[in-house]
Write an enzyme that holds these catalytic residues in place. Structure first.
Site, PDB file in Angstrom:
ATOM      1  N   GLU A 257       0.781  -1.237   0.000  1.00  0.00           N
ATOM      2  CA  GLU A 257       0.000   0.000   0.000  1.00  0.00           C
ATOM      3  C   GLU A 257       0.815   1.291   0.000  1.00  0.00           C
ATOM      4  OE1 GLU A 257      -2.801  -0.519   3.193  1.00  0.00           O
ATOM      5  OE2 GLU A 257      -4.067  -1.792   1.953  1.00  0.00           O
ATOM      6  N   GLU A 378      -5.960  -7.156  -2.035  1.00  0.00           N
ATOM      7  CA  GLU A 378      -6.755  -7.162  -0.806  1.00  0.00           C
ATOM      8  C   GLU A 378      -8.177  -6.741  -1.139  1.00  0.00           C
ATOM      9  OE1 GLU A 378      -5.374  -4.930   2.547  1.00  0.00           O
ATOM     10  OE2 GLU A 378      -3.339  -5.746   2.457  1.00  0.00           O
TER      11      GLU A 378
END
Length: 659
Positions: A257, A378
């Site tokens: 991320e 995710e």
């Protein structure tokens, strides 16, 4: 419920019988308290535990998203019971022979050496990136039972987060010697070896995910002062060498991320994530050219728009990651529902029909236009409301229709904002989620925990030494500003107004968890828009639900009374609550203990671990419980609590009392 979902439920119910010995999964909306870990009001999952006989209770009544019927491998008929589910015979023995071996890419496909398309169907099992330096839940279940549970659900891979700090650590914490006697003495790196080898025995590939540099918090950029780019790359090349002869390790997710100051193709060596991914990818492939290089997106895209942390890949069209070894790049966005952060597209009157166009613009085009493969790295939800269910149904249908690979977040129930695939007991399947994923996973097959013997762990080479603070990325001068690094909040970088989208948090084994040794972290997800995120402390993920960046308020504070001393600090905070950690030390005789602090804004205790907490007037009062109830002379214990409040108290009065 569609037939594929009913078959999937039958498989996981049978798996629960093997692993849990008595838990019950029932179908339909339940008024009972959910077993899913939750830092908010109790969710309304359809999977609940009861004392009834182990069997689905009218699975056809279970509320779950629907998706177009898809082929469900393994659904080949057989004995059918009253519910219409097909009984699948249990599978045991070493399943390593079912693995595809190393993979490469052709256009938008991930393919085997023989050219067959391979869809990665992964679930994350986090913990090796936290202060425990071990997959969570091993304080309750055996490693084998967790792996068998994932294989039984229909997954073929595990996304395994780690931190650079854990790679260099000498010991793990929180592993039960009773459940996992052979794991307790291993170093984190030896434990990683063992997880990989055992997973292969269950037919599970592994994608390694550098989730954090240190074990306290996520970082916006791929480096921090403590872990510069040189360490990041050196550890990746060490792992490539270590696992080059383990074909079940199929890919490296280079950095979890990127967000804040991270940009794509901007040309600034300190913040250009695409350029950094190219450097790391080339270094890895120079050691092992057969690994997939998994590259996540950024939060802020070139046109100024914001999306999820790691979710923006629109600029990869004009500026792709081009490596010296072709055919190994897989792009990996993350995506979540409104319950994680209210992105603007959730307010579109066309919702949820507008979602595929959002995904196409941000990352889906890479797959649908044949440019490169995509692994949705995710996605997950507690499925607590219709908005989330609509998102879940739509993204499952989109993945099924496009053939895009995926990694569900998460197996762990202690993911604060998404919950997990199993309940707090780490055994009972969350029936609604399993049913919702059935169009992607197929019916599942009961896999019994009977792996082949695990080889002795390889000698542990030292990872790259942890450098002294002050270094930026290679080529940058010491003392150069490290924009946005080292924090887990959405406020990094000038003008960063985007959401502080989750990260894999690992805070909470909740109060319902079985007795656990000290060191078990928590997980509560970061809420959004600039709040402090406790990714995993110990920590809370972004729904995931992944010490966080130093809080603006909340300690650390200390208190002393006679032989007892206490330290109190906030591990993560957001607009509706906070997580506090308490460390209590006993310098005298055996004693129970109580710790309390001022918090006039506290409205509820949402969960606790190692202590039992209540609100008495304007104070939060916590008493040691379970394994932490009594302290021997010289002993220190750590416990935690999640409190609902508009803010964490800035400088509360702390008190500790012997009991």
């Amino acid at each position: 419920m569609r037939r594929s979902a009913r078959v999937a439920l039958a498989a996981v119910v049978a798996a629960a019988m093997l692993f849990g010995g008595g838990a019950v999964v029932t179908g339909g909306e339940s008024t009972s308290t959910s077993t899913d870990a939750d830092p908010t009001p109790r969710p309304r999952h359809s999977g609940v535990a009861s004392d009834d006989a182990l069997a689905p209770s009218d699975p056809a009544a279970t509320t779950s998203p629907t998706a177009p019927e898809t082929a469900t491998p393994g659904d080949t008929g057989g004995a059918t019971g009253e519910t219409g589910t097909t009984a699948q015979p249990p599978v045991s023995g070493d399943r390593a022979g079912t693995l595809p071996g190393r993979l490469h890419t052709e256009g938008s496909r991930i393919v085997t050496a023989s050219g067959d398309t391979y869809v990665i169907k992964a679930a994350a099992w986090f913990g090796l990136e936290t202060s425990n330096c071990a997959p969570h839940g091993l304080w309750t279940i055996s490693l084998d039972s967790g792996l068998a549970q994932l294989a039984s659900m229909g997954f073929n891979s595990i996304r395994l987060p780690y931190s650079n700090e854990c790679l260099a650590a000498s010991a793990t914490t929180s592993i039960s010697a009773q459940a996992n006697p052979d794991l307790v003495s291993l170093t984190p790196l030896q434990l990683l070896d063992t997880v990989i080898d055992r997973a292969a025995g269950y037919g599970l590939n592994v994608i390694l995910d550098r989730h954090r540099p240190d074990s306290g918090s996520q970082s916006a950029l791929w480096y921090t002062d403590r872990f510069p780019e040189s360490t990041w790359i050196a550890d990746w090349t060490m792992l490539a060498e270590r696992y080059r002869d383990r074909p079940s390790v199929i890919g490296f997710d280079l950095h979890n991320e990127p967000h804040g100051a991270a940009c794509w193709g901007c040309g600034d060596a300190a913040t250009d994530w695409a350029a950094a991914a190219t450097r790391a990818g080339d270094a890895v492939l120079a050691v092992d050219p057969t690994l997939l290089i998994v590259v996540e997106g950024v939060e802020r895209q070139g046109d100024g728009s914001y999306t999820w942390w790691g979710g923006g890949l629109s600029d990869a069209r004009s500026n792709p990651v081009s490596l010296a070894v072709p055919g190994q790049v897989v792009y990996s966005p993350h995506d979540y529902p409104r319950s994680i952060y209210p992105q603007s597209w959730f307010d579109d009157p066309a919702y949820p029909a507008n979602l595929p166009s959002v995904w196409e613009e941000n990352w889906g085009y890479l797959a649908t236009e044949g440019i490169a493969p995509v692994l949705l790295g995710e996605f997950g939800s507690r499925l607590e409301d219709d908005t989330d269910r609509a998102w879940f149904e739509t993204i499952v249908a989109y993945l099924a229709g496009t053939g895009i690979s995926f990694a569900y977040w998460s197996f762990n129930p202690n993911s604060g904002d998404t919950g997990g695939l199993v309940a707090d007991d780490w055994v009972t399947p969350q029936a609604e989620k399993v049913a919702a994923l059935a169009p992607l996973l197929g019916p599942g097959t009961v896999v019994t925990p009977a792996p082949a013997a695990t080889p002795a762990p390889a000698a542990t080479p030292a990872p790259a030494p942890t450098p002294t603070p002050g270094s930026g990325p290679d080529g940058a001068e010491d003392g150069e500003p490290d924009a946005g690094e080292g924090t887990d909040a959405g406020s990094e970088g000038a003008g960063d107004a985007g959401p502080s989208k989750h990260s894999a948090s690992a805070l909470l084994p909740w109060v319902t968890a079985p007795a656990a040794p000290p060191g078990v972290p928590w997980v509560a997800r970061a809420p959004a828009g600039g709040g402090t995120v406790g990714d995993e402390p110990a920590a809370p993920d972004d729904a995931t639900g992944e010490t966080a960046e130093p809080p603006a308020s909340g300690g650390p504070l200390s208190a002393q009374e006679g032989r007892l001393g206490a330290l109190w600090s906030v591990q993560s905070s957001w607009e509706s609550g906070y997580v506090a950690e308490v460390s209590v030390t006993n310098s005298g005789g055996a004693s129970g203990w109580e710790v309390s602090w001022d918090d006039p804004g506290a409205t509820a205790v949402l969960g606790s671990w190692g202590m039992s907490c209540v609100i008495e007037g304007t104070r939060v009062v916590c008493t040691g419980s379970d394994w932490a109830a009594f302290l021997s002379p010289g002993q220190t214990v750590k416990a935690g609590v999640q409190v609902a409040a508009p803010a964490a108290p800035a400088s509360p009065t702390l008190a500790v009392t012997a009991r």
